[in-house]
Design a protein around this motif. Sequence first.
Motif, PDB file in Angstrom:
ATOM      1  N   SER A   7       0.857  -1.177   0.000  1.00  0.00           N
ATOM      2  CA  SER A   7       0.000   0.000   0.000  1.00  0.00           C
ATOM      3  C   SER A   7       0.895   1.230   0.000  1.00  0.00           C
ATOM      4  O   SER A   7       1.993   1.213   0.559  1.00  0.00           O
ATOM      5  CB  SER A   7      -0.915   0.010   1.231  1.00  0.00           C
ATOM      6  N   ILE A   8       0.424   2.304  -0.633  1.00  0.00           N
ATOM      7  CA  ILE A   8       1.181   3.552  -0.624  1.00  0.00           C
ATOM      8  C   ILE A   8       0.917   4.349   0.649  1.00  0.00           C
ATOM      9  O   ILE A   8       1.513   5.398   0.862  1.00  0.00           O
ATOM     10  CB  ILE A   8       0.844   4.431  -1.854  1.00  0.00           C
ATOM     11  N   HIS A   9       0.028   3.845   1.486  1.00  0.00           N
ATOM     12  CA  HIS A   9      -0.398   4.570   2.677  1.00  0.00           C
ATOM     13  C   HIS A   9       0.455   4.192   3.895  1.00  0.00           C
ATOM     14  O   HIS A   9       1.043   3.109   3.939  1.00  0.00           O
ATOM     15  CB  HIS A   9      -1.860   4.253   2.987  1.00  0.00           C
ATOM     16  N   PRO A  10       0.496   5.098   4.891  1.00  0.00           N
ATOM     17  CA  PRO A  10       1.136   4.727   6.157  1.00  0.00           C
ATOM     18  C   PRO A  10       0.416   3.541   6.780  1.00  0.00           C
ATOM     19  O   PRO A  10      -0.811   3.427   6.702  1.00  0.00           O
ATOM     20  CB  PRO A  10       0.994   5.985   7.017  1.00  0.00           C
ATOM     21  N   LEU A  11       1.200   2.663   7.397  1.00  0.00           N
ATOM     22  CA  LEU A  11       0.661   1.415   7.920  1.00  0.00           C
ATOM     23  C   LEU A  11       1.442   1.005   9.156  1.00  0.00           C
ATOM     24  O   LEU A  11       2.667   1.060   9.171  1.00  0.00           O
ATOM     25  CB  LEU A  11       0.780   0.324   6.840  1.00  0.00           C
ATOM     26  N   VAL A  12       0.704   0.632  10.182  1.00  0.00           N
ATOM     27  CA  VAL A  12       1.324   0.053  11.375  1.00  0.00           C
ATOM     28  C   VAL A  12       0.681  -1.302  11.596  1.00  0.00           C
ATOM     29  O   VAL A  12      -0.550  -1.424  11.631  1.00  0.00           O
ATOM     30  CB  VAL A  12       1.120   0.953  12.610  1.00  0.00           C
ATOM     31  N   ILE A  13       1.502  -2.327  11.716  1.00  0.00           N
ATOM     32  CA  ILE A  13       1.001  -3.667  12.015  1.00  0.00           C
ATOM     33  C   ILE A  13       1.802  -4.229  13.180  1.00  0.00           C
ATOM     34  O   ILE A  13       3.030  -4.336  13.115  1.00  0.00           O
ATOM     35  CB  ILE A  13       1.066  -4.601  10.778  1.00  0.00           C
ATOM     36  N   PRO A  35       5.609   5.896   4.475  1.00  0.00           N
ATOM     37  CA  PRO A  35       6.187   6.332   3.195  1.00  0.00           C
ATOM     38  C   PRO A  35       6.652   7.785   3.255  1.00  0.00           C
ATOM     39  O   PRO A  35       6.008   8.628   3.882  1.00  0.00           O
ATOM     40  CB  PRO A  35       5.016   6.174   2.211  1.00  0.00           C
ATOM     41  N   PRO A  36       7.772   8.098   2.615  1.00  0.00           N
ATOM     42  CA  PRO A  36       8.289   9.485   2.642  1.00  0.00           C
ATOM     43  C   PRO A  36       7.395  10.441   1.859  1.00  0.00           C
ATOM     44  O   PRO A  36       6.820  10.076   0.831  1.00  0.00           O
ATOM     45  CB  PRO A  36       9.670   9.353   1.984  1.00  0.00           C
ATOM     46  N   ARG A  37       7.311  11.665   2.355  1.00  0.00           N
ATOM     47  CA  ARG A  37       6.521  12.720   1.700  1.00  0.00           C
ATOM     48  C   ARG A  37       7.268  14.042   1.796  1.00  0.00           C
ATOM     49  O   ARG A  37       7.932  14.328   2.796  1.00  0.00           O
ATOM     50  CB  ARG A  37       5.164  12.885   2.397  1.00  0.00           C
ATOM     51  N   HIS A  38       7.102  14.875   0.765  1.00  0.00           N
ATOM     52  CA  HIS A  38       7.660  16.228   0.834  1.00  0.00           C
ATOM     53  C   HIS A  38       6.848  17.086   1.796  1.00  0.00           C
ATOM     54  O   HIS A  38       7.399  17.912   2.523  1.00  0.00           O
ATOM     55  CB  HIS A  38       7.666  16.871  -0.557  1.00  0.00           C
ATOM     56  N   PHE A  39       5.500  16.874   1.761  1.00  0.00           N
ATOM     57  CA  PHE A  39       4.642  17.644   2.640  1.00  0.00           C
ATOM     58  C   PHE A  39       3.338  16.880   2.847  1.00  0.00           C
ATOM     59  O   PHE A  39       2.771  16.379   1.888  1.00  0.00           O
ATOM     60  CB  PHE A  39       4.346  19.022   2.033  1.00  0.00           C
ATOM     61  N   PRO A  40       2.880  16.795   4.114  1.00  0.00           N
ATOM     62  CA  PRO A  40       3.559  17.187   5.346  1.00  0.00           C
ATOM     63  C   PRO A  40       4.837  16.364   5.551  1.00  0.00           C
ATOM     64  O   PRO A  40       4.882  15.191   5.171  1.00  0.00           O
ATOM     65  CB  PRO A  40       2.541  16.874   6.444  1.00  0.00           C
ATOM     66  N   PRO A  41       5.860  16.965   6.136  1.00  0.00           N
ATOM     67  CA  PRO A  41       7.136  16.257   6.282  1.00  0.00           C
ATOM     68  C   PRO A  41       7.049  15.082   7.248  1.00  0.00           C
ATOM     69  O   PRO A  41       6.274  15.101   8.206  1.00  0.00           O
ATOM     70  CB  PRO A  41       8.076  17.342   6.819  1.00  0.00           C
TER      71      PRO A  41
END
Length: 544
Positions: A7-13, A35-41
Amino acid sequence: MTILPQSIHPLVIIPFAIFKQQSLGEKIGKNFIIPPRHFPPNIFLENDNYIASGYFANYDKRINLDLEKILSDAKWKELANLDADFLIFYWNIKKSELCVLTDQSGKFPCYFCCWENNLIVSTDLPFLINLRNCSLNLDLALDYITTGLFTFIYDETLVKEINQIPPGTLLRVSQPPNFKLESQVDLKSFVDNTPAPYASNEVFSKRFLATLDKSVKKRLKILNNLNFGAELSSGLDSGLICYLLKKASHKDFYCYTNFTQEVETDTNRDLVKKFCQKHGLSVFFDKVDEYFPFNKKRYLKIFRKYPPSLTGIELAYKSFEFARKKGSTVYFQGLGGDEVFKTQVFDFWLDFRIQDLFFMTALRFKLGIDKVLTPSGLKYLISEERFDNRRIYPNIFSTSAINANLSFFPIAWEKEVWPITPFVDSEIVQFTRLKMPRHGLIAPDKREILASLEAVFIEEQFRKKLGDEKLFDQFLIKKSEFIINVLKNSILDKTGWFRTEEIIKNLEMQRIESYLIDDTSFYLEYLVRLEYFLQNNNVKIRLP
């Protein structure tokens, strides 16, 4: 660790067994997929007591706050009430406890469930739905079909097996599958301030503009050199934002305007041109006559992949696509402008929320819902059990603005363009609540309040807004075959609450006149959106 689809989304398992272990320290980090993002950092903080990860964009006046110290002291309420966009995952090493905190504006939807002895938390609702067998939450399904959004802030979702973390709320899990949800929204401090309205629209509008200017500038301040764009219609809200952006920023930016020749809606191309000439703005016009519901195959994936959301979400998708093509990392919106000028009823609404929901629902009987629901469906729609025991979470922003933020998130995340909403700012909402001229619960119309801002607007912008029903109603005529096919595979028909067979017959016979009256076409659109999502994500109905 259990292997999950990508998934391209943040995930905690986190497996249940980990909650029983002590002092895992750095080992827990592999369970956080951010996953890394430019914004929000992105953020990542750790010490002997905790590991924290997620995203954090702080627009608050306390711009230089020490996030590491706030997390060390677990000052969740202080964080939750910041003017900021964030999602924070926090593992307490000594307690073996997971905490997840959401911002109060709904910029980051966040969902959680248990699956195969794992706790899973993600911003991707369909991803979680497709992990397990899920059943429909019929009460929220009816809320969606009758309003197009959810009137209150809940911890429920459209499926019974998955919960969401409401905006401004802390999730605590130390003994799964048990969990605690604790709202951190400081509603008491907000309403303890007694309104003292200005007597003059002119005085209010001048100071309102100065307050909004602060909101725009503090958002620009943290963007550094990131490129941005802005939506622009011929209405007042986006015009205010673009005017203030032009004044405050030295960077060139594009405004994006979609328009239709089918009907003059909020966006009149000639008015936008005149406004842009007045302020030296660069604008890109996009004709959207073909973007009524279900008309473009490439946008059907929105209805398959994303949770059912607002009408016109296809146009939002095009806007974010445009921003991405122009190299923008963030996209300014006028979202929340209409709502902020209705805050004079905020305190009254707090005391009568359930009653308000009931009367809003009953009003649908005069607006065509009886052409979509059967007598048994109508009976359940206003039944006492539907309004009892609702778990409602506090919020200082309008639920319509929050729901719009939640709806835009999957698009924004996919396109890697972040929406920035200066109207959705606690200082703006509080200023308007306290100072907007009014007599009791009656306030002047927004156009009347802002009419004195001649330096900002052109005269024609104060015309009455027109609806866009004529554009969106085309789906009943031009996409009737698609609607019929979806309804022939209906999941909701099992309830006996919907006139599915009757609607199919009328569409086959091209008898649609009754569906073009009042709000009936919108109820049908929401019904088809929901059906299509359920059918493509294997959601079932389990009747009592």
